[in-house]
Design a protein around this motif. Structure first.
Motif, short mmCIF file in Angstrom:
data_model
loop_
_atom_site.label_atom_id
_atom_site.label_comp_id
_atom_site.label_asym_id
_atom_site.label_seq_id
_atom_site.Cartn_x
_atom_site.Cartn_y
_atom_site.Cartn_z
N LEU A 7 0.83 -1.21 0.00
CA LEU A 7 0.00 0.00 0.00
C LEU A 7 0.87 1.26 0.00
N SER A 8 2.08 1.15 -0.46
CA SER A 8 2.99 2.30 -0.50
C SER A 8 2.39 3.43 -1.32
N GLU A 9 2.46 4.62 -0.76
CA GLU A 9 1.97 5.83 -1.42
C GLU A 9 0.46 5.79 -1.70
N GLN A 10 -0.26 4.94 -0.99
CA GLN A 10 -1.71 4.88 -1.19
C GLN A 10 -2.43 5.46 0.03
N LEU A 11 -3.69 5.86 -0.19
CA LEU A 11 -4.47 6.52 0.85
C LEU A 11 -5.67 5.67 1.22
N ILE A 12 -5.86 5.47 2.53
CA ILE A 12 -6.94 4.62 3.04
C ILE A 12 -7.80 5.44 3.99
N VAL A 13 -9.13 5.29 3.86
CA VAL A 13 -10.08 6.02 4.71
C VAL A 13 -10.95 5.02 5.46
N ASP A 14 -11.01 5.17 6.79
CA ASP A 14 -11.88 4.34 7.63
C ASP A 14 -13.00 5.20 8.18
N ILE A 15 -14.24 4.82 7.87
CA ILE A 15 -15.41 5.59 8.31
C ILE A 15 -16.03 4.93 9.55
N GLY A 16 -16.23 5.72 10.60
CA GLY A 16 -16.72 5.19 11.87
C GLY A 16 -15.59 4.51 12.61
N THR A 17 -14.49 5.21 12.77
CA THR A 17 -13.24 4.58 13.21
C THR A 17 -13.24 4.14 14.67
N GLY A 18 -14.08 4.76 15.53
CA GLY A 18 -14.14 4.33 16.93
C GLY A 18 -12.80 4.43 17.62
N SER A 19 -12.29 3.31 18.12
CA SER A 19 -11.01 3.29 18.84
C SER A 19 -9.81 3.40 17.91
N GLY A 20 -10.05 3.43 16.60
CA GLY A 20 -8.96 3.58 15.64
C GLY A 20 -8.24 2.31 15.27
N ILE A 21 -8.81 1.16 15.65
CA ILE A 21 -8.09 -0.09 15.43
C ILE A 21 -7.81 -0.39 13.96
N ILE A 22 -8.76 -0.04 13.08
CA ILE A 22 -8.58 -0.37 11.66
C ILE A 22 -7.47 0.48 11.02
N PRO A 23 -7.56 1.81 11.07
CA PRO A 23 -6.49 2.58 10.42
C PRO A 23 -5.13 2.43 11.09
N PRO A 35 -8.52 13.85 0.27
CA PRO A 35 -7.84 13.57 -1.00
C PRO A 35 -8.43 12.30 -1.61
N LYS A 36 -8.24 12.13 -2.89
CA LYS A 36 -8.70 10.90 -3.55
C LYS A 36 -8.03 9.69 -2.90
N ALA A 37 -8.86 8.69 -2.61
CA ALA A 37 -8.37 7.53 -1.86
C ALA A 37 -8.30 6.28 -2.72
N ASN A 38 -7.50 5.32 -2.26
CA ASN A 38 -7.39 4.02 -2.91
C ASN A 38 -8.29 2.98 -2.27
N ILE A 39 -8.55 3.14 -0.96
CA ILE A 39 -9.40 2.19 -0.22
C ILE A 39 -10.28 2.96 0.75
N TRP A 40 -11.55 2.62 0.77
CA TRP A 40 -12.46 3.02 1.84
C TRP A 40 -12.87 1.76 2.57
N VAL A 41 -12.94 1.85 3.91
CA VAL A 41 -13.37 0.70 4.71
C VAL A 41 -14.29 1.22 5.81
N SER A 42 -15.30 0.43 6.14
CA SER A 42 -16.20 0.85 7.22
C SER A 42 -16.85 -0.35 7.89
N ASN A 43 -16.92 -0.26 9.22
CA ASN A 43 -17.71 -1.17 10.02
C ASN A 43 -18.75 -0.30 10.73
#
Length: 281
Positions: A112-128, A179-187
């Motif tokens: 995932l070098s130089e890529q951008l990931i967004v976690d929606i509803g991050t809570g405790s931040g465990i995912i990012p 910024p434009k992202a490469n991955i969005w993730v959400s729980n």
């Protein structure tokens, strides 16, 4: 005292008010935390010096467990993907399924070098935080409506020496500049109100309701909003990952396809239940 004997004693005590299948794991956590020893130390029957203060501490923990308080909140921490994270009543206690979700992302994206990931509803931040630690040189964002949850997430990022950009926003109402992202993730919240009666009381009594429940008449409200936002934000070829209520795999898949995502798949968790939906922009 022999640590293995203490484990058996605690397991017996805890079995009086917890599921027998969970008692040993809870007892292990208590001993590891109080005596600062490893699971292997317990298994090889390391001798422990139990002072009266430590004995009082153990009894206090047992009393709190008996009252229904989760062991993770009593100890104030939990292990996730091999790292320690702080937890409290402002954030969800991480579930095994979310660990599976993170593993799925890491497995599918070895670099995932130089890529951008967004976690929606991050809570405790465990995912990012976990992604930032497992995949170097990526830029990671965590978004949540709760300032209290984000305070915990920031402490967890510091604890794990992870660089994460945290943003406070209500995704149902706010437009988020990213910024434009490469991955969005959400729980996101996905437990319907009518399912509350079948849940363990210790979950809904101690986890924040805003992170758990959705209205029965609009169970996909977060999925609809996040899917639309992700499609507008992701680069071509970018991926969206959801953790879902097992009842709504087909519905979330169709929703993502209707919003323009391709290669949409419903994937099962370790129990064989529909738990994740993934798609590509």
């Amino acid at each position: 005292m022999n640590s293995k004997l203490l484990l058996e004693h605690l397991k017996k005590e805890i079995s009086n008010f917890e599921e027998a299948s969970e008692a040993e794991a809870i007892a292990m956590l208590i001993i590891e935390d109080i005596f600062n020893i490893s699971r292997m130390d317990i298994l090889i029957e390391k001798e422990l010096d139990i002072s009266s203060d430590l004995n009082d501490n153990i009894q206090s923990i047992l009393n709190q467990l008996k009252s229904g308080k989760p062991v993770q909140h009593i100890l104030g921490k939990v292990e996730f993907y091999g790292r320690q994270f702080l937890v409290n009543s402002n954030v969800l206690i991480p579930r095994r399924e979310t660990e599976e979700l993170v593993h799925l992302i890491l497995e599918r994206h070895p670099d995932l070098s130089e890529q951008l990931i967004v976690d929606i509803g991050t809570g405790s931040g465990i995912i990012p935080i976990t992604i930032a630690k497992e995949r170097k040189h990526c830029e990671v964002y965590g978004v949540d409506i709760s300032s209290a949850a984000l305070a915990t997430a920031k402490r967890n990022a510091d604890l794990n020496h992870a660089q994460v950009n945290f943003i406070q926003a209500d995704i149902l109402e706010d437009e988020i500049e990213l910024p434009k992202a490469n991955i969005w993730v959400s729980n996101p919240p996905y437990v319907m109100e009518k399912e509350k009666a079948r849940m363990d009381a210790k979950v809904y009594d101690h986890d924040p309701a805003t992170a758990l429940f959705v209205p029965d008449h609009d169970a996909l409200i977060f999925y609809e909003r996040i899917t639309k936002m992700a499609f507008n934000n992701l680069v071509n070829g970018g991926a969206l990952y959801f953790e879902i209520n097992e009842q709504f795999g087909k519905e979330v898949k169709k929703l993502m396809e209707d919003k323009g995502f391709g290669e949409v798949k419903v994937l099962g968790d370790m129990q064989g239940k529909d738990r994740f939906v993934v798609g590509t922009r």
